[in-house]
Design an enzyme around this catalytic site. Structure first.
Site, PDB file in Angstrom:
ATOM      1  N   TRP A 105       4.629 -15.738  -5.626  1.00  0.00           N
ATOM      2  CA  TRP A 105       3.435 -15.256  -6.310  1.00  0.00           C
ATOM      3  C   TRP A 105       3.145 -16.203  -7.477  1.00  0.00           C
ATOM      4  O   TRP A 105       4.027 -16.512  -8.279  1.00  0.00           O
ATOM      5  CB  TRP A 105       3.692 -13.830  -6.805  1.00  0.00           C
ATOM      6  CG  TRP A 105       2.561 -13.183  -7.521  1.00  0.00           C
ATOM      7  CD1 TRP A 105       1.255 -13.108  -7.130  1.00  0.00           C
ATOM      8  CD2 TRP A 105       2.638 -12.476  -8.766  1.00  0.00           C
ATOM      9  NE1 TRP A 105       0.514 -12.407  -8.048  1.00  0.00           N
ATOM     10  CE2 TRP A 105       1.343 -12.002  -9.067  1.00  0.00           C
ATOM     11  CE3 TRP A 105       3.675 -12.189  -9.659  1.00  0.00           C
ATOM     12  CZ2 TRP A 105       1.063 -11.265 -10.214  1.00  0.00           C
ATOM     13  CZ3 TRP A 105       3.397 -11.456 -10.799  1.00  0.00           C
ATOM     14  CH2 TRP A 105       2.112 -11.000 -11.069  1.00  0.00           C
ATOM     15  N   LYS A 151       0.656  -0.378  -6.137  1.00  0.00           N
ATOM     16  CA  LYS A 151       0.334  -0.278  -4.719  1.00  0.00           C
ATOM     17  C   LYS A 151       0.768   1.053  -4.135  1.00  0.00           C
ATOM     18  O   LYS A 151       0.010   1.722  -3.438  1.00  0.00           O
ATOM     19  CB  LYS A 151       1.005  -1.412  -3.937  1.00  0.00           C
ATOM     20  CG  LYS A 151       0.263  -2.730  -3.986  1.00  0.00           C
ATOM     21  CD  LYS A 151       0.413  -3.427  -5.309  1.00  0.00           C
ATOM     22  CE  LYS A 151      -0.262  -4.793  -5.302  1.00  0.00           C
ATOM     23  NZ  LYS A 151      -0.151  -5.461  -6.626  1.00  0.00           N
ATOM     24  N   ASP A 154      12.157  -8.660  -8.020  1.00  0.00           N
ATOM     25  CA  ASP A 154      10.781  -8.182  -8.123  1.00  0.00           C
ATOM     26  C   ASP A 154      10.524  -7.271  -6.929  1.00  0.00           C
ATOM     27  O   ASP A 154      10.555  -7.717  -5.783  1.00  0.00           O
ATOM     28  CB  ASP A 154       9.819  -9.368  -8.124  1.00  0.00           C
ATOM     29  CG  ASP A 154       8.374  -8.956  -8.373  1.00  0.00           C
ATOM     30  OD1 ASP A 154       8.097  -7.741  -8.454  1.00  0.00           O
ATOM     31  OD2 ASP A 154       7.518  -9.854  -8.489  1.00  0.00           O
TER      32      ASP A 154
END
Length: 404
Positions: A136, A252, A217
């Site tokens: 990312w 999310k 993460d």
């Protein structure tokens, strides 16, 4: 009018964020057939961002409770932080019972990465940080902003659409004791490629052998195989009795993007270390944003701590996970029919919201300019942006740009 004050005269225009910039371009596009597969947001079968039923019920409860909006503790409310630990480790995990975990509410998963990076930079200022290639984009920016020199380790195998274990282990042999390694606990962003259980075992061995500091993460817990399955690697790291830092997010899994609700969790050696780590985390938070907001944490902790709402959330999360799987299968089927002879199995082997489509930057640009289909130039697509109404159009466009 020309200013005589030159402070900002030479400030350059910053480049647009590669993902958020695409989202802005999509919003301005007038093509009625446009499709946004760039930003990491879950859309339902109707192409809308859902408001989960469990969240609606929790919201109704909270809106009926009028209370002062005073400052929260710097680390956030205990009821929220305890719920986060149980979700990551399991309710009966000995680390929780022994007081060997500290959690602080953060401003989304990004905020957890920021606080964790600043914390680690203050503790080990000479360490390097390692990120997967690719990762990312914001990982590198956050780590560099904290003062780290950032190195990349091999991860994605473009020839197979899978994981490059040998390359990763070889690169990590260059890492020094104390270096920080960012690992995606599940649903790797941007590739969707995750190590197998056996491969994770080899990664664990290498991290332990090289005495690296794992920073996990986990922004997509529940979107891979399930809540417990997706957090299994956290428990495997915990079992090695090493320091572990975890950045988690509910953006999310609760469809709460705008609430910016996440958490930083650190696994420690003993309760005294927990106390000292908390004091340092609070110091970082105080100099950053001082106190976290109330509402998002209240929503999440209400759902996680009420059995009926928790069950409803898990049901809704499973529905999101299964819809993404269905879209992967449909996309493979529709693209394969249009590009015979090419193997697209990697689309269904990858997990979570994202897939590395195999398209290059030029093909991604053509998708955008010719078909108003927005994907990241790396070829990453957000599978959650697909639905039965647009998957044929997307497959046809992908096939067209692949054929040139």
């Amino acid at each position: 009018m020309t200013s005589s004050f030159p402070l900002f005269a030479a400030v350059p225009l910053a480049a647009r964020d590669p993902i958020l910039g695409l989202n802005e371009a999509y919003q301005a596009d007038t093509n009625p057939k446009k499709v946004n597969l760039s930003i990491g947001v879950y859309y339902n079968a109707a192409g809308k961002i859902p408001v989960l039923s469990c969240v609606q019920k929790a919201m109704q409860t909270l809106l009926g409770q009028v209370s002062p909006r005073t400052y929260q503790p710097m680390e956030g409310p205990a009821v929220y932080n305890q719920a986060v630990q149980k979700l990551l480790l399991g309710a009966d995990h000995p680390i929780i019972k022994d007081g060997r975990a500290v959690t602080a509410q953060s401003l989304g998963g990004t905020g957890a990465l920021k606080v964790g990076s600043d914390l680690l930079a203050s503790i080990c200022p000479n360490a390097k940080a390692w990120v997967s290639s690719p990762t990312w984009d914001n990982h590198r920016a956050i780590l560099e902003g904290a003062g780290f020199s950032v190195e990349a380790y091999a991860y994605y195998d473009a020839t197979t659409g899978g994981f490059n274990l040998a390359g990763m282990l070889n690169d990590l042999d260059r890492a020094q004791p104390g270096d920080v390694i960012i690992l995606h606990a599940c649903c790797h962003n941007p590739t969707g490629v995750d190590p197998t259980a056996d491969e994770w075992g080899k990664i664990l061995d290498k991290v332990e052998q090289r005495k690296l500091t794992p920073f996990l993460d986990i922004a997509y817990q529940g979107f891979g195989d399930g809540l417990q399955e997706d957090s299994e690697i956290i428990r495997r790291f915990a079992a090695r009795n090493m320091p572990v830092i975890i950045a988690s997010s509910f953006s999310k899994s609760f469809s709460l993007y705008g609430e910016r609700i996440g958490a930083l969790t650190v696994l420690t050696a003993n309760p005294d270390e927990t106390k000292r780590l908390l004091s340092q985390i609070k110091r970082v938070i105080r100099s950053n944003y001082s106190n976290p907001p109330i509402f998002g944490a209240s929503l999440v902790s209400t759902v996680l701590n009420q059995p009926d709402l928790r069950a409803l959330w898990e049901e809704e999360l499973a529905g999101m996970r299964n819809r993404i799987r269905e879209m992967r299968l449909l996309l493979r089927e529709r693209v394969s029919a249009r590009v015979p002879g090419k193997n697209f199995d990697y689309i269904v082997k990858q997990r979570g919201m994202f897939s590395y489509s195999g398209l290059n930057a030029q093909q991604a640009q053509k998708l955008r300019e010719t078909y108003s289909i927005y994907i990241v130039e790396s070829g990453r697509i957000c599978v959650a942006g697909l639905n039965v109404d647009n998957v044929d159009y997307v497959a046809e466009a992908m096939a067209a740009v692949m054929k040139g």
